[in-house]
Design a protein around this motif. Structure first.
Motif, PDB file in Angstrom:
ATOM      1  N   TYR A 162      64.232  27.479   1.903  1.00 26.59           N
ATOM      2  CA  TYR A 162      62.994  27.180   2.367  1.00 26.59           C
ATOM      3  C   TYR A 162      61.404  28.216   2.682  1.00 26.59           C
ATOM      4  O   TYR A 162      60.297  27.405   1.987  1.00 26.59           O
ATOM      5  CB  TYR A 162      62.898  27.196   4.214  1.00 26.59           C
ATOM      6  N   GLU A 163      61.761  29.516   2.446  1.00 24.74           N
ATOM      7  CA  GLU A 163      60.809  30.208   2.495  1.00 24.74           C
ATOM      8  C   GLU A 163      60.240  30.581   1.122  1.00 24.74           C
ATOM      9  O   GLU A 163      58.700  30.729   0.806  1.00 24.74           O
ATOM     10  CB  GLU A 163      61.495  31.926   3.254  1.00 24.74           C
ATOM     11  N   PHE A 164      61.155  30.902   0.466  1.00 20.85           N
ATOM     12  CA  PHE A 164      60.875  30.650  -1.495  1.00 20.85           C
ATOM     13  C   PHE A 164      59.920  29.554  -1.333  1.00 20.85           C
ATOM     14  O   PHE A 164      58.661  29.698  -2.386  1.00 20.85           O
ATOM     15  CB  PHE A 164      61.932  30.465  -2.559  1.00 20.85           C
ATOM     16  N   THR A 165      60.692  27.807  -1.487  1.00 20.19           N
ATOM     17  CA  THR A 165      59.073  27.195  -1.775  1.00 20.19           C
ATOM     18  C   THR A 165      58.082  26.994  -1.323  1.00 20.19           C
ATOM     19  O   THR A 165      57.053  27.305  -1.480  1.00 20.19           O
ATOM     20  CB  THR A 165      59.935  25.705  -1.357  1.00 20.19           C
ATOM     21  N   ALA A 166      58.099  27.582  -0.085  1.00 21.25           N
ATOM     22  CA  ALA A 166      56.152  27.788   1.012  1.00 21.25           C
ATOM     23  C   ALA A 166      55.928  29.254  -0.189  1.00 21.25           C
ATOM     24  O   ALA A 166      55.111  28.729   0.575  1.00 21.25           O
ATOM     25  CB  ALA A 166      56.757  27.628   2.159  1.00 21.25           C
ATOM     26  N   LEU A 167      56.596  29.871   0.135  1.00 15.67           N
ATOM     27  CA  LEU A 167      55.850  31.265   0.016  1.00 15.67           C
ATOM     28  C   LEU A 167      55.584  31.843  -1.812  1.00 15.67           C
ATOM     29  O   LEU A 167      54.013  32.715  -2.161  1.00 15.67           O
ATOM     30  CB  LEU A 167      56.907  32.790   0.542  1.00 15.67           C
ATOM     31  N   VAL A 168      56.083  31.185  -2.914  1.00 16.23           N
ATOM     32  CA  VAL A 168      55.686  31.797  -3.820  1.00 16.23           C
ATOM     33  C   VAL A 168      54.635  31.349  -4.261  1.00 16.23           C
ATOM     34  O   VAL A 168      53.954  32.698  -4.987  1.00 16.23           O
ATOM     35  CB  VAL A 168      57.211  30.910  -5.034  1.00 16.23           C
ATOM     36  N   PRO A 169      53.791  30.144  -4.196  1.00 18.89           N
ATOM     37  CA  PRO A 169      52.870  30.369  -4.188  1.00 18.89           C
ATOM     38  C   PRO A 169      51.736  31.358  -3.910  1.00 18.89           C
ATOM     39  O   PRO A 169      50.517  30.545  -4.460  1.00 18.89           O
ATOM     40  CB  PRO A 169      52.619  28.691  -4.588  1.00 18.89           C
ATOM     41  N   VAL A 170      51.785  31.389  -3.213  1.00 23.89           N
ATOM     42  CA  VAL A 170      50.831  32.538  -2.987  1.00 23.89           C
ATOM     43  C   VAL A 170      51.028  33.701  -3.221  1.00 23.89           C
ATOM     44  O   VAL A 170      50.751  34.727  -2.385  1.00 23.89           O
ATOM     45  CB  VAL A 170      50.856  32.256  -1.265  1.00 23.89           C
ATOM     46  N   LEU A 171      52.095  34.435  -3.390  1.00 21.70           N
ATOM     47  CA  LEU A 171      52.174  35.514  -3.797  1.00 21.70           C
ATOM     48  C   LEU A 171      52.315  35.957  -5.565  1.00 21.70           C
ATOM     49  O   LEU A 171      51.715  35.020  -6.570  1.00 21.70           O
ATOM     50  CB  LEU A 171      53.725  36.053  -3.230  1.00 21.70           C
ATOM     51  N   HIS A 172      52.452  37.061  -5.916  1.00 23.32           N
ATOM     52  CA  HIS A 172      52.356  37.246  -6.919  1.00 23.32           C
ATOM     53  C   HIS A 172      53.058  38.458  -7.450  1.00 23.32           C
ATOM     54  O   HIS A 172      54.165  38.902  -6.741  1.00 23.32           O
ATOM     55  CB  HIS A 172      51.190  38.107  -6.888  1.00 23.32           C
ATOM     56  N   GLY A 173      53.208  38.267  -9.328  1.00 20.33           N
ATOM     57  CA  GLY A 173      54.195  39.399  -9.433  1.00 20.33           C
ATOM     58  C   GLY A 173      55.844  38.565  -9.766  1.00 20.33           C
ATOM     59  O   GLY A 173      55.414  37.413 -10.077  1.00 20.33           O
ATOM     60  N   ILE A 174      57.036  39.931  -9.668  1.00 20.46           N
ATOM     61  CA  ILE A 174      58.168  39.021  -9.389  1.00 20.46           C
ATOM     62  C   ILE A 174      57.616  38.036  -8.246  1.00 20.46           C
ATOM     63  O   ILE A 174      59.459  37.755  -8.452  1.00 20.46           O
ATOM     64  CB  ILE A 174      59.247  40.681  -8.666  1.00 20.46           C
ATOM     65  N   HIS A 175      57.653  38.329  -6.658  1.00 20.61           N
ATOM     66  CA  HIS A 175      57.479  37.227  -5.806  1.00 20.61           C
ATOM     67  C   HIS A 175      57.965  35.935  -5.989  1.00 20.61           C
ATOM     68  O   HIS A 175      58.222  34.982  -5.532  1.00 20.61           O
ATOM     69  CB  HIS A 175      56.137  37.275  -5.313  1.00 20.61           C
ATOM     70  N   ARG A 176      56.596  35.547  -7.886  1.00 21.57           N
ATOM     71  CA  ARG A 176      56.889  34.275  -8.193  1.00 21.57           C
ATOM     72  C   ARG A 176      57.522  33.688  -9.073  1.00 21.57           C
ATOM     73  O   ARG A 176      57.900  32.881  -9.880  1.00 21.57           O
ATOM     74  CB  ARG A 176      55.334  34.036  -9.133  1.00 21.57           C
ATOM     75  N   ASP A 177      58.814  34.738  -8.985  1.00 25.43           N
ATOM     76  CA  ASP A 177      60.025  34.947 -10.146  1.00 25.43           C
ATOM     77  C   ASP A 177      60.162  33.463  -9.824  1.00 25.43           C
ATOM     78  O   ASP A 177      60.767  33.450  -8.808  1.00 25.43           O
ATOM     79  CB  ASP A 177      60.449  36.181 -10.263  1.00 25.43           C
ATOM     80  N   PRO A 178      60.492  32.556 -10.774  1.00 21.72           N
ATOM     81  CA  PRO A 178      61.327  31.068  -9.827  1.00 21.72           C
ATOM     82  C   PRO A 178      62.730  31.078 -10.132  1.00 21.72           C
ATOM     83  O   PRO A 178      63.845  30.509 -10.191  1.00 21.72           O
ATOM     84  CB  PRO A 178      61.450  30.414 -11.647  1.00 21.72           C
ATOM     85  N   GLY A 179      63.566  32.298 -10.314  1.00 15.55           N
ATOM     86  CA  GLY A 179      64.884  32.949 -10.337  1.00 15.55           C
ATOM     87  C   GLY A 179      64.896  32.986  -9.095  1.00 15.55           C
ATOM     88  O   GLY A 179      66.502  32.518  -8.226  1.00 15.55           O
ATOM     89  N   TRP A 180      64.205  33.256  -8.254  1.00 16.69           N
ATOM     90  CA  TRP A 180      64.739  33.726  -6.985  1.00 16.69           C
ATOM     91  C   TRP A 180      65.468  32.226  -6.512  1.00 16.69           C
ATOM     92  O   TRP A 180      66.205  31.777  -5.640  1.00 16.69           O
ATOM     93  CB  TRP A 180      63.450  34.029  -5.923  1.00 16.69           C
ATOM     94  N   LEU A 181      64.601  31.146  -6.931  1.00 12.53           N
ATOM     95  CA  LEU A 181      64.998  29.676  -5.932  1.00 12.53           C
ATOM     96  C   LEU A 181      65.955  29.201  -6.983  1.00 12.53           C
ATOM     97  O   LEU A 181      66.500  28.583  -6.081  1.00 12.53           O
ATOM     98  CB  LEU A 181      63.628  29.391  -5.975  1.00 12.53           C
ATOM     99  N   LYS A 182      66.057  29.739  -8.417  1.00  9.50           N
ATOM    100  CA  LYS A 182      67.140  29.389  -8.986  1.00  9.50           C
ATOM    101  C   LYS A 182      68.219  29.625  -8.494  1.00  9.50           C
ATOM    102  O   LYS A 182      68.982  28.467  -8.077  1.00  9.50           O
ATOM    103  CB  LYS A 182      66.801  29.289 -10.463  1.00  9.50           C
ATOM    104  N   ARG A 183      68.679  30.809  -8.441  1.00  9.57           N
ATOM    105  CA  ARG A 183      70.286  31.112  -7.728  1.00  9.57           C
ATOM    106  C   ARG A 183      69.870  30.535  -6.517  1.00  9.57           C
ATOM    107  O   ARG A 183      71.434  30.048  -6.195  1.00  9.57           O
ATOM    108  CB  ARG A 183      69.615  33.254  -7.606  1.00  9.57           C
TER     109      ARG A 183
END
Length: 205
Positions: A162-183
């Protein structure tokens, strides 16, 4: 060196703790040595400057955690290290590290306690970056507790998703790495962690 020349105890203390953090990130097996040097420095400083001790404590837990996820010798016994008292986010992230180390050592019950306490603390934070750090802690909790067969691991992974889905669009750099959600999603599906992206290895918290 500049802090010494300016005779600014707060800058000296900050520099000392930053060196330990750098070591934890880039030379984790040497962090205990750097922490000892930093503490010698802090002991010579006046009262409030010694607050940097909290960051030295956090950096030591980070060093042990990074050693674990990188497959290196763990430089200290995490059960003998004192947790930071404050600020709250630093204590929470240190509980993430200690919980992971406890789970890796087979103590799922103690790991679950650490993850739950860290989660309670980090949920009080409202900035996107600290919420993201909380999401990484939830991901790690779910992964570690799953490996120990401790109930409740899915709840942590649902929170992380839930948090990754909500936060990735508003952050930058490694925070937007799709690997977080994929893992996160891969772990929920039952995929082996070895077959999933691992952006935590490049993240400083």
């Amino acid at each position: 060196d500049c802090a010494h020349e300016l005779n600014d105890p707060h800058e000296t203390a900050r520099d000392a703790s930053q060196i330990v953090l750098w070591s934890a990130l880039h030379d984790c097996t040497n962090a205990v040595h750097e922490a000892a040097k930093a503490r010698d420095e802090l002991d010579r400083l006046p009262g409030r400057a010694r607050e940097s001790e909290q960051y030295v404590r956090g950096a030591l837990f980070l060093a042990c955690y990074r050693a674990l996820i990188l497959g290196l010798p763990i430089p200290a016994n995490p059960l003998r290290l004192p947790l930071p008292d404050s600020p709250g986010w630093l204590r929470a992230v240190s509980l993430k590290y200690r919980g992971t180390l406890r789970a890796a050592d087979g103590d799922g019950a103690a790991a679950s306690t650490d993850f739950a306490e860290g989660s309670r603390i980090i949920r009080r934070e409202t900035t996107p970056i600290l919420s993201f750090i909380g999401a990484t802690a939830a991901l790690q909790a779910g992964e570690s507790l799953r490996s120990c067969g401790v109930s409740g691991w899915r709840d942590f992974l649902y929170e992380a998703r839930y948090e990754f889905t909500a936060l990735v669009p508003v952050l930058h750099g490694i925070h937007r790495d799709p690997g977080w959600l994929k893992r996160t999603e891969g772990l929920l599906r039952g995929t082996s962690s070895h077959d999933l992206p691992h952006p935590q290895r490049r993240y400083r918290y």
